[in-house]
Scaffold this motif. Structure first.
Motif, mmCIF file in Angstrom:
data_model
loop_
_atom_site.group_PDB
_atom_site.id
_atom_site.type_symbol
_atom_site.label_atom_id
_atom_site.label_comp_id
_atom_site.label_asym_id
_atom_site.label_seq_id
_atom_site.Cartn_x
_atom_site.Cartn_y
_atom_site.Cartn_z
ATOM 1 N N ILE A 1 -7.816 8.559 -8.835
ATOM 2 C CA ILE A 1 -8.801 7.769 -8.099
ATOM 3 C C ILE A 1 -10.169 8.165 -8.625
ATOM 4 N N SER A 2 -10.882 7.182 -9.117
ATOM 5 C CA SER A 2 -12.214 7.444 -9.668
ATOM 6 C C SER A 2 -13.271 7.317 -8.581
ATOM 7 N N MET A 3 -14.441 7.882 -8.851
ATOM 8 C CA MET A 3 -15.557 7.751 -7.911
ATOM 9 C C MET A 3 -15.982 6.283 -7.808
ATOM 10 N N ALA A 4 -15.855 5.525 -8.899
ATOM 11 C CA ALA A 4 -16.196 4.100 -8.860
ATOM 12 C C ALA A 4 -15.264 3.353 -7.910
ATOM 13 N N ASP A 104 8.357 14.800 -3.348
ATOM 14 C CA ASP A 104 9.307 14.014 -4.139
ATOM 15 C C ASP A 104 10.617 14.776 -4.294
ATOM 16 N N HIS A 105 10.538 16.061 -4.614
ATOM 17 C CA HIS A 105 11.739 16.875 -4.769
ATOM 18 C C HIS A 105 12.480 17.022 -3.438
ATOM 19 N N VAL A 106 11.737 17.299 -2.384
ATOM 20 C CA VAL A 106 12.355 17.469 -1.058
ATOM 21 C C VAL A 106 13.078 16.190 -0.651
ATOM 22 N N LEU A 107 12.446 15.045 -0.871
ATOM 23 C CA LEU A 107 13.060 13.763 -0.514
ATOM 24 C C LEU A 107 14.362 13.546 -1.281
ATOM 25 N N LEU A 144 2.965 -0.392 0.844
ATOM 26 C CA LEU A 144 1.802 0.306 0.293
ATOM 27 C C LEU A 144 2.164 1.047 -0.987
ATOM 28 N N GLY A 145 3.434 1.383 -1.130
ATOM 29 C CA GLY A 145 3.910 2.066 -2.323
ATOM 30 C C GLY A 145 4.416 3.456 -2.028
ATOM 31 N N ALA A 146 5.492 3.808 -2.697
ATOM 32 C CA ALA A 146 6.040 5.157 -2.551
ATOM 33 C C ALA A 146 5.047 6.152 -3.124
ATOM 34 N N HIS A 147 5.022 7.300 -2.507
ATOM 35 C CA HIS A 147 4.187 8.421 -2.934
ATOM 36 C C HIS A 147 2.691 8.136 -2.787
ATOM 37 N N ARG A 148 2.368 7.200 -1.939
ATOM 38 C CA ARG A 148 0.992 7.022 -1.491
ATOM 39 C C ARG A 148 0.856 7.827 -0.202
ATOM 40 N N ALA A 149 -0.337 7.913 0.335
ATOM 41 C CA ALA A 149 -0.586 8.782 1.492
ATOM 42 C C ALA A 149 0.351 8.473 2.665
ATOM 43 N N ALA A 150 0.491 7.198 3.015
ATOM 44 C CA ALA A 150 1.322 6.845 4.171
ATOM 45 C C ALA A 150 2.782 7.240 3.934
ATOM 46 N N PHE A 151 3.276 7.034 2.731
ATOM 47 C CA PHE A 151 4.654 7.403 2.411
ATOM 48 C C PHE A 151 4.817 8.924 2.476
#
Length: 174
Positions: A1-4, A104-107, A144-151
């Motif tokens: 994630i960039s500052m822009a 990811d490993h735990v899952l 929202l996508g796997a391995h994003r904050a909510a996931f």
């Protein structure tokens, strides 16, 4: 994630810090859980609280599922009288070749009540009802996508519930 990207899509840091502080404060002394939060979330929250002149949450409220999982896998108990945060720091600083504790490993390796089938055109997420999460919510999280904050929050929740059900974790999950 960039500052822009943050500037274009993000919410100002002060808004996030004050909102999160309000939520955490409103929960009284309930534990604050996170996966590897001892090394990331807690120091970041403390920094932001200092920056905006807010009282940071008490250290004793923080619970780190990564540290607890790693400690369980290593069979490393807490020393008598050892502060919880010191225990987490000690565990997370220990190196063990072949011991992974990323979400990811735990899952992939633990029975958490969450599974994701990626063989079809679109991923399908299955969540055990015992986790207390509605499938509609799980579906929105997957969008929202796997391995994003909510996931990651979903997987952390499942890991915490799994640890709570395991007597080996004792009082650490309270």
């Amino acid at each position: 994630i960039s500052m822009a990207k943050i500037a274009a899509e993000g919410v100002p840091a002060k808004t996030i810090a004050t909102s999160l502080h309000e939520i955490i404060t409103s929960l009284g002394d309930m534990p604050i859980w996170g996966h590897n939060c001892s090394q990331f979330d807690r120091p970041l929250m403390e920094f932001e609280c200092r920056r905006y002149k807010l009282d940071p949450p008490d250290w004793d409220r923080w619970r780190d599922s990564a540290a607890l999982y790693k400690a369980h896998k290593m069979g490393t108990a807490r020393f008598p009288g050892e502060p919880l945060q010191d225990y987490f720091s000690r565990i997370l600083s220990m190196r063990r070749k072949g011991l992974y504790f990323s979400l990811d490993h735990v899952l992939k390796t633990e029975k958490l009540g969450i599974s994701m089938d990626t063989t079809g055109a679109a991923p399908v997420l299955t969540v055990d009802p015992k986790l207390g999460l509605l499938m509609d919510v799980a579906t929105e999280i997957l969008k929202l996508g796997a391995h994003r904050a909510a996931f990651d929050v979903l997987v952390t929740h499942a890991l915490i519930q799994t640890m709570r059900a395991d007597p080996a974790y004792g009082d650490l999950c309270k």
